[in-house]
Write an enzyme that holds these catalytic residues in place. Structure first.
Site, PDB file in Angstrom:
ATOM      1  N   GLN A  11      18.968  17.542  30.019  1.00 20.11           N
ATOM      2  CA  GLN A  11      19.901  16.632  29.359  1.00 20.11           C
ATOM      3  C   GLN A  11      19.457  16.296  27.923  1.00 20.11           C
ATOM      4  O   GLN A  11      20.271  16.196  27.017  1.00 20.11           O
ATOM      5  CB  GLN A  11      19.952  15.338  30.175  1.00 20.11           C
ATOM      6  CG  GLN A  11      21.265  14.643  30.096  1.00 20.11           C
ATOM      7  CD  GLN A  11      21.247  13.350  30.902  1.00 20.11           C
ATOM      8  OE1 GLN A  11      20.287  13.014  31.588  1.00 20.11           O
ATOM      9  NE2 GLN A  11      22.322  12.613  30.815  1.00 20.11           N
ATOM     10  N   MET A  12      18.157  16.147  27.750  1.00 21.10           N
ATOM     11  CA  MET A  12      17.608  15.825  26.422  1.00 21.10           C
ATOM     12  C   MET A  12      17.221  17.093  25.667  1.00 21.10           C
ATOM     13  O   MET A  12      17.550  17.266  24.490  1.00 21.10           O
ATOM     14  CB  MET A  12      16.379  14.925  26.565  1.00 21.10           C
ATOM     15  CG  MET A  12      16.658  13.587  27.193  1.00 21.10           C
ATOM     16  SD  MET A  12      17.738  12.547  26.213  1.00 21.10           S
ATOM     17  CE  MET A  12      16.613  12.009  24.935  1.00 21.10           C
ATOM     18  N   LYS A 171       6.128   3.926  23.570  1.00 21.12           N
ATOM     19  CA  LYS A 171       7.379   4.259  24.278  1.00 21.12           C
ATOM     20  C   LYS A 171       7.437   3.532  25.631  1.00 21.12           C
ATOM     21  O   LYS A 171       8.462   2.970  26.012  1.00 21.12           O
ATOM     22  CB  LYS A 171       7.433   5.781  24.468  1.00 21.12           C
ATOM     23  CG  LYS A 171       8.209   6.289  25.649  1.00 21.12           C
ATOM     24  CD  LYS A 171       9.650   6.507  25.336  1.00 21.12           C
ATOM     25  CE  LYS A 171      10.426   6.916  26.574  1.00 21.12           C
ATOM     26  NZ  LYS A 171      11.837   6.978  26.373  1.00 21.12           N
ATOM     27  N   ASN A 174       8.024  -0.156  25.195  1.00 26.01           N
ATOM     28  CA  ASN A 174       9.430  -0.354  24.851  1.00 26.01           C
ATOM     29  C   ASN A 174      10.308  -0.278  26.101  1.00 26.01           C
ATOM     30  O   ASN A 174      11.175  -1.126  26.321  1.00 26.01           O
ATOM     31  CB  ASN A 174       9.880   0.703  23.840  1.00 26.01           C
ATOM     32  CG  ASN A 174      11.370   0.641  23.586  1.00 26.01           C
ATOM     33  OD1 ASN A 174      11.844  -0.253  22.897  1.00 26.01           O
ATOM     34  ND2 ASN A 174      12.114   1.560  24.179  1.00 26.01           N
ATOM     35  N   TYR A 176       9.412  -0.639  29.238  1.00 28.18           N
ATOM     36  CA  TYR A 176       9.116  -1.758  30.138  1.00 28.18           C
ATOM     37  C   TYR A 176       9.935  -2.984  29.724  1.00 28.18           C
ATOM     38  O   TYR A 176      10.596  -3.622  30.547  1.00 28.18           O
ATOM     39  CB  TYR A 176       7.611  -2.061  30.088  1.00 28.18           C
ATOM     40  CG  TYR A 176       7.236  -3.334  30.804  1.00 28.18           C
ATOM     41  CD1 TYR A 176       7.299  -3.409  32.189  1.00 28.18           C
ATOM     42  CD2 TYR A 176       6.846  -4.459  30.087  1.00 28.18           C
ATOM     43  CE1 TYR A 176       6.974  -4.585  32.847  1.00 28.18           C
ATOM     44  CE2 TYR A 176       6.516  -5.630  30.740  1.00 28.18           C
ATOM     45  CZ  TYR A 176       6.585  -5.693  32.114  1.00 28.18           C
ATOM     46  OH  TYR A 176       6.270  -6.849  32.755  1.00 28.18           O
ATOM     47  N   MET A 177       9.910  -3.261  28.419  1.00 32.50           N
ATOM     48  CA  MET A 177      10.610  -4.451  27.924  1.00 32.50           C
ATOM     49  C   MET A 177      12.123  -4.284  28.080  1.00 32.50           C
ATOM     50  O   MET A 177      12.825  -5.193  28.529  1.00 32.50           O
ATOM     51  CB  MET A 177      10.242  -4.660  26.451  1.00 32.50           C
ATOM     52  CG  MET A 177      10.621  -5.989  25.901  1.00 32.50           C
ATOM     53  SD  MET A 177       9.760  -6.216  24.324  1.00 32.50           S
ATOM     54  CE  MET A 177      10.625  -7.657  23.743  1.00 32.50           C
ATOM     55  N   LYS A 240      10.782 -27.499  33.298  1.00 30.55           N
ATOM     56  CA  LYS A 240      11.916 -28.247  33.875  1.00 30.55           C
ATOM     57  C   LYS A 240      13.193 -27.392  33.831  1.00 30.55           C
ATOM     58  O   LYS A 240      13.904 -27.257  34.828  1.00 30.55           O
ATOM     59  CB  LYS A 240      12.130 -29.535  33.071  1.00 30.55           C
ATOM     60  CG  LYS A 240      13.376 -30.308  33.473  1.00 30.55           C
ATOM     61  CD  LYS A 240      13.905 -31.212  32.350  1.00 30.55           C
ATOM     62  CE  LYS A 240      14.172 -30.448  31.093  1.00 30.55           C
ATOM     63  NZ  LYS A 240      15.078 -30.977  30.129  1.00 30.55           N
TER      64      LYS A 240
HETATM   65  P1  NAD Z   1      16.264  16.713  32.853  1.00 32.06           P
HETATM   66  O1  NAD Z   1      15.879  16.624  34.282  1.00 32.06           O
HETATM   67  O2  NAD Z   1      17.705  16.689  32.491  1.00 32.06           O
HETATM   68  O3  NAD Z   1      15.679  18.077  32.247  1.00 32.06           O
HETATM   69  C1  NAD Z   1      14.421  18.598  32.540  1.00 32.06           C
HETATM   70  C2  NAD Z   1      14.484  20.103  32.364  1.00 32.06           C
HETATM   71  O4  NAD Z   1      13.166  20.636  32.598  1.00 32.06           O
HETATM   72  C3  NAD Z   1      15.425  20.787  33.354  1.00 32.06           C
HETATM   73  O5  NAD Z   1      16.303  21.649  32.661  1.00 32.06           O
HETATM   74  C4  NAD Z   1      14.482  21.566  34.271  1.00 32.06           C
HETATM   75  O6  NAD Z   1      15.044  22.761  34.776  1.00 32.06           O
HETATM   76  C5  NAD Z   1      13.332  21.837  33.327  1.00 32.06           C
HETATM   77  N1  NAD Z   1      12.085  22.172  34.003  1.00 32.06           N
HETATM   78  C6  NAD Z   1      11.548  21.554  35.091  1.00 32.06           C
HETATM   79  N2  NAD Z   1      10.387  22.166  35.421  1.00 32.06           N
HETATM   80  C7  NAD Z   1      10.199  23.144  34.530  1.00 32.06           C
HETATM   81  C8  NAD Z   1       9.175  24.128  34.342  1.00 32.06           C
HETATM   82  N3  NAD Z   1       8.120  24.210  35.152  1.00 32.06           N
HETATM   83  N4  NAD Z   1       9.297  25.001  33.320  1.00 32.06           N
HETATM   84  C9  NAD Z   1      10.360  24.945  32.492  1.00 32.06           C
HETATM   85  N5  NAD Z   1      11.371  24.046  32.602  1.00 32.06           N
HETATM   86  C10 NAD Z   1      11.271  23.170  33.624  1.00 32.06           C
HETATM   87  O7  NAD Z   1      15.451  15.590  32.100  1.00 32.06           O
HETATM   88  P2  NAD Z   1      15.804  14.920  30.696  1.00 32.06           P
HETATM   89  O8  NAD Z   1      16.783  13.818  30.896  1.00 32.06           O
HETATM   90  O9  NAD Z   1      16.087  16.005  29.704  1.00 32.06           O
HETATM   91  O10 NAD Z   1      14.405  14.215  30.357  1.00 32.06           O
HETATM   92  C11 NAD Z   1      13.304  14.957  29.855  1.00 32.06           C
HETATM   93  C12 NAD Z   1      12.226  13.963  29.465  1.00 32.06           C
HETATM   94  O11 NAD Z   1      12.739  13.076  28.473  1.00 32.06           O
HETATM   95  C13 NAD Z   1      11.753  13.083  30.629  1.00 32.06           C
HETATM   96  O12 NAD Z   1      10.361  12.918  30.536  1.00 32.06           O
HETATM   97  C14 NAD Z   1      12.504  11.787  30.406  1.00 32.06           C
HETATM   98  O13 NAD Z   1      11.844  10.669  30.970  1.00 32.06           O
HETATM   99  C15 NAD Z   1      12.565  11.731  28.887  1.00 32.06           C
HETATM  100  N6  NAD Z   1      13.685  10.943  28.328  1.00 32.06           N
HETATM  101  C16 NAD Z   1      14.917  11.025  28.872  1.00 32.06           C
HETATM  102  C17 NAD Z   1      15.970  10.284  28.310  1.00 32.06           C
HETATM  103  C18 NAD Z   1      17.371  10.367  28.892  1.00 32.06           C
HETATM  104  O14 NAD Z   1      18.215   9.541  28.489  1.00 32.06           O
HETATM  105  N7  NAD Z   1      17.670  11.312  29.772  1.00 32.06           N
HETATM  106  C19 NAD Z   1      15.746   9.486  27.184  1.00 32.06           C
HETATM  107  C20 NAD Z   1      14.473   9.463  26.629  1.00 32.06           C
HETATM  108  C21 NAD Z   1      13.437  10.207  27.212  1.00 32.06           C
END
Ligand code: NAD
Length: 279
Positions: A11-12, A171, A174, A176-177, A240
Protein backbone atom coordinates in the site's frame (compact mmCIF):
# COMPACT_ATOMS: atom_id res chain seq x y z
CA UNK A 1 19.95 9.67 -11.79
CA UNK A 2 20.49 6.70 -9.49
CA UNK A 3 19.88 2.99 -9.70
CA UNK A 4 17.55 2.05 -6.84
CA UNK A 5 16.37 -1.33 -5.55
CA UNK A 6 12.90 -1.07 -4.01
CA UNK A 7 11.69 -4.02 -1.95
CA UNK A 8 8.13 -4.21 -0.59
CA UNK A 9 5.53 -2.87 -3.00
CA UNK A 10 2.44 -2.76 -0.80
CA UNK A 11 0.00 0.00 0.00
CA UNK A 12 2.87 2.38 0.81
CA UNK A 13 5.79 0.96 -1.15
CA UNK A 14 4.07 0.81 -4.55
CA UNK A 15 3.21 4.52 -4.77
CA UNK A 16 6.57 5.49 -3.24
CA UNK A 17 8.37 3.45 -5.90
CA UNK A 18 6.17 5.01 -8.57
CA UNK A 19 7.14 8.50 -7.41
CA UNK A 20 10.82 7.55 -7.70
CA UNK A 21 10.20 6.41 -11.29
CA UNK A 22 8.48 9.74 -11.99
CA UNK A 23 11.58 11.48 -10.59
CA UNK A 24 13.57 9.69 -13.33
CA UNK A 25 15.27 7.06 -11.16
CA UNK A 26 16.11 3.59 -12.51
CA UNK A 27 14.14 1.19 -10.33
CA UNK A 28 14.68 -2.55 -9.78
CA UNK A 29 11.72 -3.80 -7.79
CA UNK A 30 11.05 -6.95 -5.78
CA UNK A 31 8.04 -8.19 -3.83
CA UNK A 32 6.87 -11.71 -3.00
CA UNK A 33 3.66 -10.71 -4.84
CA UNK A 34 4.22 -11.01 -8.58
CA UNK A 35 1.14 -8.85 -9.20
CA UNK A 36 2.71 -6.03 -7.19
CA UNK A 37 5.93 -6.31 -9.21
CA UNK A 38 4.01 -6.32 -12.51
CA UNK A 39 2.14 -3.12 -11.60
CA UNK A 40 5.47 -1.35 -11.10
CA UNK A 41 6.93 -2.83 -14.30
CA UNK A 42 4.02 -1.29 -16.21
CA UNK A 43 4.98 2.02 -14.62
CA UNK A 44 8.59 1.72 -15.83
CA UNK A 45 10.48 -0.38 -13.24
CA UNK A 46 12.67 -3.42 -13.96
CA UNK A 47 11.47 -6.66 -12.39
CA UNK A 48 13.89 -8.50 -10.08
CA UNK A 49 13.75 -12.22 -9.22
CA UNK A 50 14.81 -11.71 -5.61
CA UNK A 51 15.98 -9.07 -3.17
CA UNK A 52 19.55 -10.04 -4.11
CA UNK A 53 18.78 -9.57 -7.80
CA UNK A 54 17.21 -6.15 -7.18
CA UNK A 55 20.20 -4.98 -5.12
CA UNK A 56 23.08 -6.10 -7.32
CA UNK A 57 23.61 -2.82 -9.21
CA UNK A 58 21.90 -0.50 -6.79
CA UNK A 59 23.32 2.69 -5.33
CA UNK A 60 20.35 2.82 -2.96
CA UNK A 61 18.28 -0.06 -1.59
CA UNK A 62 14.92 0.89 -0.09
CA UNK A 63 12.91 -1.54 2.04
CA UNK A 64 9.23 -0.89 2.88
CA UNK A 65 8.07 -4.03 4.67
CA UNK A 66 5.48 -4.93 7.32
CA UNK A 67 7.87 -5.84 10.15
CA UNK A 68 11.47 -6.10 11.34
CA UNK A 69 11.82 -9.87 10.87
CA UNK A 70 10.99 -9.44 7.19
CA UNK A 71 13.51 -6.61 6.87
CA UNK A 72 16.14 -8.88 8.45
CA UNK A 73 15.26 -11.71 6.09
CA UNK A 74 15.33 -9.43 3.04
CA UNK A 75 18.78 -8.14 4.04
CA UNK A 76 20.47 -11.26 5.40
CA UNK A 77 18.50 -14.23 3.95
CA UNK A 78 19.83 -16.67 1.35
CA UNK A 79 18.61 -14.52 -1.52
CA UNK A 80 18.92 -11.35 0.48
CA UNK A 81 20.30 -7.95 -0.36
CA UNK A 82 23.68 -8.53 1.31
CA UNK A 83 24.61 -11.38 -1.03
CA UNK A 84 25.00 -8.93 -3.93
CA UNK A 85 25.14 -5.46 -2.35
CA UNK A 86 27.88 -3.02 -3.40
CA UNK A 87 29.85 -1.69 -0.46
CA UNK A 88 29.28 1.88 -1.67
CA UNK A 89 25.47 1.45 -1.69
CA UNK A 90 23.19 2.99 0.95
CA UNK A 91 20.37 0.85 2.40
CA UNK A 92 17.36 2.87 3.58
CA UNK A 93 14.79 1.04 5.69
CA UNK A 94 11.52 2.98 5.55
CA UNK A 95 9.43 0.34 7.37
CA UNK A 96 8.00 0.92 10.85
CA UNK A 97 9.81 -1.61 13.03
CA UNK A 98 11.11 -1.99 16.60
CA UNK A 99 13.99 0.45 17.19
CA UNK A 100 16.10 -2.24 18.83
CA UNK A 101 15.76 -4.26 15.63
CA UNK A 102 16.79 -1.17 13.68
CA UNK A 103 19.87 -0.76 15.91
CA UNK A 104 20.82 -4.42 15.48
CA UNK A 105 20.33 -4.34 11.71
CA UNK A 106 22.42 -1.18 11.32
CA UNK A 107 25.15 -2.64 13.55
CA UNK A 108 25.27 -5.92 11.63
CA UNK A 109 25.26 -4.12 8.28
CA UNK A 110 28.13 -1.92 9.42
CA UNK A 111 30.07 -4.99 10.63
CA UNK A 112 29.72 -6.42 7.11
CA UNK A 113 31.02 -3.16 5.65
CA UNK A 114 27.63 -1.85 4.46
CA UNK A 115 25.88 1.45 5.10
CA UNK A 116 22.29 1.59 6.39
CA UNK A 117 19.93 4.23 7.73
CA UNK A 118 16.30 4.35 8.94
CA UNK A 119 13.77 6.67 7.32
CA UNK A 120 10.26 5.68 8.41
CA UNK A 121 7.42 7.82 7.17
CA UNK A 122 4.51 9.67 8.70
CA UNK A 123 1.06 10.20 7.17
CA UNK A 124 -1.00 7.84 5.00
CA UNK A 125 -1.11 5.92 1.73
CA UNK A 126 -2.87 8.92 0.13
CA UNK A 127 0.22 10.98 0.97
CA UNK A 128 2.39 8.19 -0.44
CA UNK A 129 0.50 8.53 -3.74
CA UNK A 130 0.78 12.32 -3.70
CA UNK A 131 4.49 12.23 -2.77
CA UNK A 132 3.78 14.21 0.39
CA UNK A 133 4.95 11.84 3.10
CA UNK A 134 6.68 13.07 6.24
CA UNK A 135 10.21 11.64 6.11
CA UNK A 136 11.84 10.95 9.47
CA UNK A 137 15.51 10.49 8.72
CA UNK A 138 17.76 8.56 11.10
CA UNK A 139 21.31 8.49 9.83
CA UNK A 140 24.71 10.08 9.95
CA UNK A 141 24.86 13.61 8.52
CA UNK A 142 26.57 12.20 5.39
CA UNK A 143 23.86 9.55 4.93
CA UNK A 144 21.07 12.09 5.35
CA UNK A 145 22.69 14.45 2.85
CA UNK A 146 23.23 11.66 0.33
CA UNK A 147 19.69 10.26 0.65
CA UNK A 148 17.81 13.56 0.67
CA UNK A 149 17.39 14.07 -3.11
CA UNK A 150 16.02 10.53 -3.46
CA UNK A 151 13.80 10.77 -0.36
CA UNK A 152 12.26 14.03 -1.53
CA UNK A 153 10.64 12.17 -4.45
CA UNK A 154 8.44 10.46 -1.86
CA UNK A 155 7.78 13.22 0.64
CA UNK A 156 7.52 16.96 0.99
CA UNK A 157 8.96 17.35 4.48
CA UNK A 158 12.14 15.79 5.81
CA UNK A 159 13.06 15.89 9.47
CA UNK A 160 16.61 14.98 10.45
CA UNK A 161 15.85 13.05 13.64
CA UNK A 162 19.43 13.20 14.91
CA UNK A 163 21.36 10.04 14.12
CA UNK A 164 21.04 6.34 13.23
CA UNK A 165 17.95 4.75 14.77
CA UNK A 166 16.41 8.10 15.71
CA UNK A 167 14.00 8.25 12.76
CA UNK A 168 12.19 5.12 13.91
CA UNK A 169 12.19 6.32 17.52
CA UNK A 170 10.52 9.65 16.76
CA UNK A 171 8.07 7.88 14.44
CA UNK A 172 7.01 5.50 17.22
CA UNK A 173 6.55 8.30 19.74
CA UNK A 174 4.46 10.17 17.18
CA UNK A 175 2.32 7.10 16.53
CA UNK A 176 1.94 6.40 20.26
CA UNK A 177 0.68 9.94 20.82
CA UNK A 178 -1.53 9.97 17.75
CA UNK A 179 -3.13 6.59 18.44
CA UNK A 180 -3.82 7.26 22.12
CA UNK A 181 -5.24 10.71 21.34
CA UNK A 182 -7.48 9.12 18.73
CA UNK A 183 -8.76 6.62 21.30
CA UNK A 184 -9.35 9.48 23.75
CA UNK A 185 -11.16 11.44 21.03
CA UNK A 186 -13.42 8.45 20.45
CA UNK A 187 -14.14 8.26 24.19
CA UNK A 188 -15.02 11.97 24.23
CA UNK A 189 -17.29 11.59 21.19
CA UNK A 190 -19.00 8.60 22.82
CA UNK A 191 -19.53 10.58 26.00
CA UNK A 192 -21.11 13.43 23.99
CA UNK A 193 -23.46 10.92 22.46
CA UNK A 194 -24.26 9.32 25.81
CA UNK A 195 -24.97 12.68 27.44
CA UNK A 196 -27.28 13.57 24.61
CA UNK A 197 -25.77 16.71 23.18
CA UNK A 198 -24.73 17.41 19.65
CA UNK A 199 -21.19 16.47 18.71
CA UNK A 200 -21.02 19.82 16.88
CA UNK A 201 -21.06 21.55 20.27
CA UNK A 202 -18.12 19.47 21.47
CA UNK A 203 -16.29 20.06 18.22
CA UNK A 204 -16.79 23.81 18.53
CA UNK A 205 -15.47 23.86 22.10
CA UNK A 206 -12.64 21.35 21.81
CA UNK A 207 -11.30 22.59 18.50
CA UNK A 208 -10.57 25.90 20.20
CA UNK A 209 -8.77 24.52 23.27
CA UNK A 210 -5.68 22.35 23.92
CA UNK A 211 -8.07 19.38 24.23
CA UNK A 212 -8.50 19.38 20.46
CA UNK A 213 -5.47 21.34 19.32
CA UNK A 214 -2.90 19.47 21.41
CA UNK A 215 -0.71 20.87 24.17
CA UNK A 216 2.61 20.75 22.23
CA UNK A 217 1.46 23.56 19.96
CA UNK A 218 -0.74 25.57 22.34
CA UNK A 219 0.02 25.63 26.05
CA UNK A 220 3.64 24.42 25.89
CA UNK A 221 5.55 26.77 23.51
CA UNK A 222 5.43 29.87 25.68
CA UNK A 223 5.68 28.07 28.99
CA UNK A 224 6.84 24.48 29.47
CA UNK A 225 9.22 24.56 26.49
CA UNK A 226 10.71 27.77 27.84
CA UNK A 227 11.48 26.10 31.14
CA UNK A 228 8.52 27.48 33.11
CA UNK A 229 7.18 24.51 35.04
CA UNK A 230 5.15 26.52 37.53
CA UNK A 231 1.52 25.39 37.70
CA UNK A 232 -0.95 27.29 35.55
CA UNK A 233 -3.83 25.19 36.79
CA UNK A 234 -3.70 23.48 40.15
CA UNK A 235 -3.46 19.71 40.22
CA UNK A 236 -6.16 19.37 42.88
CA UNK A 237 -8.55 21.28 40.60
CA UNK A 238 -7.57 19.05 37.66
CA UNK A 239 -8.10 16.03 39.89
CA UNK A 240 -11.56 17.32 40.80
CA UNK A 241 -12.48 17.89 37.13
CA UNK A 242 -11.21 14.49 36.04
CA UNK A 243 -13.11 12.89 38.91
CA UNK A 244 -16.34 14.65 37.93
CA UNK A 245 -15.89 13.68 34.27
CA UNK A 246 -15.32 10.03 35.20
CA UNK A 247 -18.26 10.11 37.59
CA UNK A 248 -20.55 11.60 34.94
CA UNK A 249 -19.28 9.09 32.37
CA UNK A 250 -20.02 6.16 34.65
CA UNK A 251 -23.40 7.49 35.81
CA UNK A 252 -26.72 5.88 35.05
CA UNK A 253 -27.60 8.96 32.97
CA UNK A 254 -24.62 8.36 30.71
CA UNK A 255 -25.28 4.62 30.48
CA UNK A 256 -28.94 5.23 29.59
CA UNK A 257 -27.89 7.87 27.12
CA UNK A 258 -25.47 5.49 25.49
CA UNK A 259 -28.07 2.76 25.27
CA UNK A 260 -30.50 5.23 23.69
CA UNK A 261 -27.84 6.61 21.39
CA UNK A 262 -27.00 3.15 20.12
CA UNK A 263 -30.62 2.41 19.21
CA UNK A 264 -31.26 2.93 15.51
CA UNK A 265 -33.19 6.13 14.85
CA UNK A 266 -33.02 7.19 18.48
CA UNK A 267 -33.55 10.89 19.20
CA UNK A 268 -30.92 12.41 21.38
CA UNK A 269 -32.01 14.05 24.58
CA UNK A 270 -30.41 17.25 25.61
CA UNK A 271 -28.52 17.20 28.85
CA UNK A 272 -27.33 20.49 30.28
CA UNK A 273 -24.40 19.59 32.47
CA UNK A 274 -22.97 23.04 33.04
CA UNK A 275 -19.51 21.71 32.33
CA UNK A 276 -16.74 24.28 32.24
CA UNK A 277 -14.79 24.48 29.02
CA UNK A 278 -11.24 23.40 29.83
CA UNK A 279 -8.90 26.00 28.43
P1 NAD B 1 1.54 -3.73 3.03
O1 NAD B 1 1.21 -4.96 3.79
O2 NAD B 1 0.50 -3.11 2.17
O3 NAD B 1 2.78 -4.04 2.06
C1 NAD B 1 3.88 -4.81 2.40
C2 NAD B 1 4.45 -5.42 1.13
O4 NAD B 1 5.63 -6.16 1.48
C3 NAD B 1 3.49 -6.39 0.45
O5 NAD B 1 3.38 -6.07 -0.92
C4 NAD B 1 4.16 -7.75 0.65
O6 NAD B 1 3.91 -8.66 -0.41
C5 NAD B 1 5.62 -7.34 0.71
N1 NAD B 1 6.48 -8.34 1.33
C6 NAD B 1 6.24 -9.05 2.46
N2 NAD B 1 7.28 -9.88 2.70
C7 NAD B 1 8.17 -9.67 1.73
C8 NAD B 1 9.45 -10.23 1.43
N3 NAD B 1 10.01 -11.17 2.19
N4 NAD B 1 10.10 -9.80 0.33
C9 NAD B 1 9.56 -8.85 -0.46
N5 NAD B 1 8.35 -8.27 -0.25
C10 NAD B 1 7.68 -8.70 0.84
O7 NAD B 1 2.13 -2.70 4.07
P2 NAD B 1 2.20 -1.11 3.93
O8 NAD B 1 0.90 -0.51 4.35
O9 NAD B 1 2.78 -0.78 2.59
O10 NAD B 1 3.25 -0.77 5.09
C11 NAD B 1 4.64 -0.96 4.91
C12 NAD B 1 5.34 -0.36 6.11
O11 NAD B 1 5.02 1.03 6.20
C13 NAD B 1 4.92 -0.98 7.45
O12 NAD B 1 6.05 -1.11 8.27
C14 NAD B 1 3.92 0.02 7.99
O13 NAD B 1 3.82 -0.02 9.41
C15 NAD B 1 4.50 1.33 7.48
N6 NAD B 1 3.53 2.44 7.33
C16 NAD B 1 2.31 2.20 6.81
C17 NAD B 1 1.41 3.27 6.65
C18 NAD B 1 0.03 3.03 6.05
O14 NAD B 1 -0.80 3.97 6.12
N7 NAD B 1 -0.25 1.88 5.46
C19 NAD B 1 1.79 4.57 7.00
C20 NAD B 1 3.07 4.77 7.49
C21 NAD B 1 3.95 3.69 7.65
Amino acid sequence: MATIAFIGLGQMGAPMANNLIKQGQQLHVFDISQAAVQTLVLQGACSAKSAADAAKEAEFVITMLPNGDLVRNVLFGDEGVCTTLRTDALVIDMSSIHPLQTDALIREMNQKGFSMMDVPVGRTSDHAVAGTLLLLAGGTPAQVERATPVLMAMGNELVNAGGPGMGIRVKLINNYMSITLNALSAEAATLCEALGFSFDVALKVMSGTPAGKGHFTTSWPNKVLKGDLSPAFMIDLEHKDLGIALDVASSDAARCGLTRALQPGARRQTWTPGLDSHS
